[in-house]
Design a protein around this motif. Structure first.
Motif, short mmCIF file in Angstrom:
data_model
loop_
_atom_site.label_atom_id
_atom_site.label_comp_id
_atom_site.label_asym_id
_atom_site.label_seq_id
_atom_site.Cartn_x
_atom_site.Cartn_y
_atom_site.Cartn_z
N ALA A 26 0.83 -1.21 0.00
CA ALA A 26 0.00 0.00 0.00
C ALA A 26 0.86 1.26 0.00
CB ALA A 26 -0.94 -0.01 1.21
N GLU A 27 1.98 1.21 0.74
CA GLU A 27 2.85 2.39 0.82
C GLU A 27 3.49 2.70 -0.53
OE1 GLU A 27 4.75 5.65 2.62
OE2 GLU A 27 3.11 4.38 3.31
N THR A 28 4.06 1.67 -1.16
CA THR A 28 4.69 1.91 -2.46
C THR A 28 3.66 2.31 -3.51
OG1 THR A 28 4.55 -0.47 -2.90
CG2 THR A 28 6.62 0.37 -1.99
N ARG A 29 2.46 1.74 -3.45
CA ARG A 29 1.41 2.12 -4.39
C ARG A 29 1.00 3.57 -4.18
NH1 ARG A 29 -2.80 -0.33 -7.28
NH2 ARG A 29 -3.75 1.34 -8.52
N ALA A 30 0.91 4.03 -2.94
CA ALA A 30 0.55 5.42 -2.67
C ALA A 30 1.62 6.39 -3.17
CB ALA A 30 0.33 5.62 -1.16
N VAL A 31 2.89 6.01 -2.95
CA VAL A 31 3.98 6.87 -3.46
C VAL A 31 3.92 6.93 -4.98
CG1 VAL A 31 6.48 7.12 -3.65
CG2 VAL A 31 5.45 6.46 -1.46
N GLU A 32 3.69 5.79 -5.63
CA GLU A 32 3.60 5.77 -7.09
C GLU A 32 2.44 6.62 -7.58
OE1 GLU A 32 2.60 2.57 -10.58
OE2 GLU A 32 3.98 1.96 -8.99
N ASP A 33 1.31 6.59 -6.88
CA ASP A 33 0.16 7.40 -7.29
C ASP A 33 0.46 8.88 -7.16
OD1 ASP A 33 -1.22 5.13 -7.87
OD2 ASP A 33 -2.42 5.12 -6.02
N ARG A 34 1.12 9.27 -6.07
CA ARG A 34 1.45 10.68 -5.90
C ARG A 34 2.42 11.16 -6.97
NH1 ARG A 34 1.06 9.31 -0.28
NH2 ARG A 34 3.28 8.77 -0.15
#
Length: 975
Positions: free
Chosen positions: A443-451
């Motif tokens: 979830a953390e890496t996905r959130a960073v990628e989305d930002r």
């Protein structure tokens, strides 16, 4: 169970709906797996199936994403990430990628080994038919025809590209450049690249699909499954870099990309743009009909790997295929990483169990998303492997890596790099057992990628989409008139908006206005500038020369505005001019500006080079004198003596006298006109020389007022000469000051050795150490020494002897000034010395007792002697030699010895027969036996032949003891 599976190859051209057909077939089964070539396409298919069946039964598995609900029925994955599960249906899209040098072995493995329990679909190009028929038993073929026609549209410029076009590029730099050009000319475009995250790509595609922009710039990623509303596809190039080399695109690759033109039943076109040349007729026909040469070799790599040891793993990976349809492809990144890591001693020694080898292979399969270098990638993999051997990637270390990437500030390239970096940790988080809290890190890496994806989309839109341009283009199409004005500062406005500035006679548009917007603004601006051009031309033509100037690179300025430049003319001292006038101003304005600039340049040259032009136009010069004047003219008034030694020697005194009337000074090192060494003529001389030599960049003159400047090794010696300097050692000394120094050196004993006088140091502005380096550069040997410092005794001023004051040639005005300066300086030194002695005596008289003598103060000194170079060296100055009479010595000969060897009776007779005066010094003068007027100064010697001048002796003159010349001679005798 595989025998019950029905294998169908659905082949045909692009835009046939093969992927949609596969989705429909998969949903007709209870379970299914579909492999797609791109993460972007996998996400698109996942969204479609979720919309049809809901997220609870659909899984998405890629290298960077893993969405796996509990009750999975349908798996959507990239081809590399296809799970090995028993599903009723299996589909592999873009099966023609079996021939790809990099990824082909993965698709070939799926072609040979992946089967559905009931149905298997192989989707791709018809070029795979022979290979599939040979390798897949009992396969059935289904051909799907294109829904619309595809036709060749030829070559089009970007400015003439029709709406709803896609321009295909093959590098990130080319994508950015093309997108920037379209923004200027068309108002903006969307950008699609394989390196974009799905979120960024979808946002860009949505902007294009919604009609916010009419153009799309993309890489060849659009050739695989992206269904867009494209009417025309234009290739900006027909070759690409495939990871190893630049190669032409294969015909089937061109057909794959061009096939994206046309949506469903709407026809499409394809063509070329930019630097891409037209396609051949046969290739065009093949693309239109989608008929290409069948693929004859599929890339293959052994899938049955052995993990006993690293060596056995490598041997299994290098196994050769057994079928003529299969061939080993290039060494993949994972195998290259395996070789690099297994060569590391700390890793090689730790391989004690097959599970260690399997873990090492899993680590090596991490893609090199960062793309920095193979060594950098191997170093990162080695560190991750070390963490996994110890139980997993540490939480704090992984958090630090992600925190450094989680920054949304920066330009497009910076954000793209951060997206590539986060993909590595997204991949690591997707591996089971590699991190402690998998769900958290996913979830953390996905959130960073989305930002980062949102920030990148915003940056792409801001850079490549101009909202104002779109509005102005619509007004242009409606043919509305625009109001333009120009103020007294030259600022031009259109409809109240700043459009640009008029500098000189050129209009510079607002840099923010580009493409059609800029052309529209220029058209309106020039309407307002027409009367302004005429007013400015009249004002410029009547402007005084003080308002005009030239730059050191040949530019011509009117105040702070560039209005033209110098160009090479028929003669070096007659350059031409090129005015800077906009074409819209008209030829009349351009000619008026050109005439005014030519008048300025001609007058400038006539003023600054007046002595040189007078020398050129002197008709009384003839013979050798005229030839020498021409040489001086070619060198713009500054001529190194070493290059014209023969010509100088051939000049008699009459010829030299004619040249001296024009200010020509025959120095020991340089022949020059002193008036041309001033800063203004020097600056112009460098410009004229640069024009005459055809240089693209002219040498710049040193700052005025410097006696010496650094002698840089990468600067040619000729540049220093043109600038009025002579290189010597680590410094270059001004030519006129060097000749003054040479006058002082002539009175010194260059054989026995001499020391530097205060006057020598004064005129050069150097310390003693710097002066020693200068003298070494002039051909002297400098011997360093140390001695006790003694008080100098005041010496009386010696009256010059009449024969010494009587000089064959009177001193020049410059030498007269030097004599006066020398006399004044000496008198000041004597007065200061006497005052110091008086104070010392007074202080000594007040002491009660005599003190012990203090330790002697030491001083540094140099002794200079002439040290000729073997070949082409400097000429040694002779004692008593008059200024301007010294000649450069031929290579390999030294001083008076040459005169003795060459002064035979035969040589003297030949000179008399040719009518040449004797140029060398008389033997007795060179030996110090006679004075300048031939009066004996010692016992004469008669041991050699004599030479005489065929000229009557001049009358003796009595020297005035109070004249500055006598003072100068007395000072020379003193030194």
């Amino acid at each position: 169970m595989q025998d019950r599976s029905r294998v169908t190859a659905v082949l045909g051209p692009t835009n046939t709906g093969k992927t949609h057909y596969a989705i429909d077939r998969m949903l007709a089964h209870r379970t299914g797996v579909i492999g797609l070539p791109l993460r972007l396409l996998a996400r698109e298919v996942y969204d479609r199936i979720v919309k049809a069946r809901g997220p609870s039964v659909v899984a998405l598995v890629t290298g960077e994403e893993r969405i796996v609900p509990e009750r999975v029925q349908y798996w959507v994955a990239t081809t590399e990430a296809m799970p090995e599960v028993g599903a009723d249906f299996v589909a592999i899209d873009e099966i023609q990628l079996c021939a790809d040098p990099e990824r082909g072995h993965v698709f070939t493995d799926r072609l040979l080994n992946m089967r559905g329990l009931h149905e298997t679909l192989l989707l791709g190009s018809d070029t795979m038919r022979p290979a599939i028929a040979a390798l897949v038993p009992q396969v059935q073929f289904m051909r799907r025809e294109r829904f619309s026609t595809l036709s060749w549209a030829g070559s089009k410029k970007i400015s003439r590209m029709p709406p709803r076009s896609a321009i295909v590029c093959f590098s990130v730099e080319e994508v950015y450049a093309t997108a920037e050009l379209i923004r200027r000319q068309k108002g903006g475009c969307a950008v699609v690249m394989g390196a974009l995250s799905p979120r960024t790509r979808n946002a860009q595609v949505a902007m294009y699909q919604n009609g916010e922009v009419d153009y799309l710039v993309a890489t060849d990623a659009i050739g695989m499954g992206l269904n867009l509303d494209i009417r025309h596809v234009a290739f900006s190039a027909t070759e690409k870099f495939d990871g190893r080399r630049y190669r032409p695109l294969f015909p089937h690759e061109l057909g794959q990309i061009a096939g994206r033109a046309g949506r469903h039943t709407e026809p499409g076109t394809f063509g070329v743009t930019g630097d891409a040349g037209p396609l051949e007729e046969g290739l065009i026909e093949a693309i239109e009909n989608h008929r290409f040469q069948p693929i004859s070799r599929l890339m293959w790599r052994n899938g049955a790997l052995e993990f006993g040891t690293v060596e056995r793993l490598l041997q299994s990976l290098e196994t050769q295929p057994q079928s003529e349809w299969l061939a080993r492809g290039r060494e993949a990144d994972d195998m290259r990483a395996l070789k690099a890591l297994s060569a590391m001693p700390e890793i090689r020694d730790s391989m004690s169990h097959p599970r260690d080898v399997r873990l090492l292979w899993d680590v090596c399969r991490i893609p090199d998303f960062r793309g920095i270098s193979p060594v950098e990638h191997a170093t990162l993999l080695a560190r991750i492997f070390g963490f996994l051997r110890e139980g997993g990637v540490p939480r704090d270390w992984l958090a630090g890596q992600i925190a450094r990437i989680d920054k949304t500030q920066g330009d497009i390239d910076t954000l793209s790099k951060r997206l590539a970096y986060i993909r590595t940790w997204t991949y690591v988080a997707q591996r089971s057992g590699w991190v402690s809290d998998e769900s958290h890190w996913r979830a953390e890496t996905r959130a960073v990628e989305d930002r980062l994806s949102d920030a990148l989309h915003a940056a792409l839109t801001q850079r490549f989409v101009d909202r104002r341009t779109s509005v102005l283009l619509r007004r242009l199409k409606q043919k509305e008139s625009l109001l333009a004005e120009v103020n007294d500062k030259g600022e031009v406005t259109v409809e109240g908006e700043f459009a640009g500035r008029l500098e000189g006679f050129r209009f510079h548009a607002d840099p923010s206005a580009t493409g059609d917007e800029a052309r529209m603004l220029q058209r309106a601006a020039y309407e307002a500038l027409r009367p302004e051009f005429h007013l400015r031309a009249d004002r410029f033509y009547n402007a005084p020369d003080t308002e005009l100037d030239f730059t050191e690179q040949g530019g011509l300025m009117w105040g702070s505005s560039a209005v033209g430049k110098l160009v090479k003319g028929g003669e070096a001292l007659k350059p031409g001019v090129e005015p800077f006038v906009d074409e819209e101003a008209g030829p009349e304005i351009a000619e008026k500006v050109r005439r005014r600039l030519q008048h300025f340049v001609d007058r400038k040259i006539a003023t600054l080079f007046e002595p040189l032009l007078a020398l050129k136009n002197d008709e009384t010069l003839a013979g050798l004198a005229r030839g020498f004047a021409f040489r001086l003219l070619e060198s713009f008034g500054v001529l190194p003596r070493e290059g014209v030694a023969t010509e100088v020697k051939e000049l008699d005194q009459d010829a030299r006298g004619l040249l001296r009337k024009h200010g020509v000074r025959f120095g020991q090192f340089t022949i020059f006109q002193p008036a041309l060494l001033k800063p203004a003529p020097t600056r112009l001389r460098l410009v004229l020389w640069g024009l005459d030599q055809g240089l693209s960049e002219f040498p710049e003159s040193p700052p005025p007022g410097l006696v010496t400047i650094p002698n840089l090794p990468d600067v040619p010696k000729g540049y220093y000469t043109l600038s009025g300097y002579h290189p010597a050692g680590e410094r270059a000394i001004r030519i006129d000051m060097l000749e003054r120094l040479a006058d002082m050196l002539r009175s010194q004993d260059s054989r026995g050795g001499f020391e530097a006088t205060p006057d020598m140091l004064s005129i050069t502005g150097m310390t003693l150490e710097q002066f020693a380096g200068l003298m070494q550069g002039l051909g002297y040997r400098a011997e360093k020494g140390e001695r006790a410092k003694v008080r100098a005794e005041a010496a009386p001023v010696a009256e010059p002897a009449p024969e010494e004051a009587d000089h064959e040639h009177p001193l020049t005005e410059e030498e007269s000034v030097l004599a006066a300066e020398t006399r004044a300086k000496w008198e000041a030194e004597q007065a200061a010395r006497k005052a110091a002695e008086a104070e010392a005596e007074a202080a000594a008289g007040t002491g009660d007792e005599a003190t012990e003598p203090a330790a002697a103060e030491m001083e540094l000194f140099y002794t200079f002697t002439w040290a000729p170079r073997p070949r082409g060296g400097h000429r040694r100055p002779e004692r008593g030699e008059r200024h301007g009479q010294g000649q450069p010595r031929p290579q390999g000969e030294r001083g008076p010895r040459r005169e003795r060897e060459a002064g035979s009776e035969k040589a003297g007779q030949e000179n008399r027969r040719e009518g040449k005066p004797f140029e060398g010094k008389r033997r007795d003068e060179q030996r110090g036996e006679r004075g300048p007027k031939g009066k004996p100064k010692g016992k004469p010697r008669h041991d050699g032949p004599k030479s005489f001048e065929a000229r009557p002796p001049r009358a003796e003159k009595q020297a005035d003891p109070d004249s500055p010349f006598a003072i100068l001679a007395a000072l020379k005798n003193k030194s």
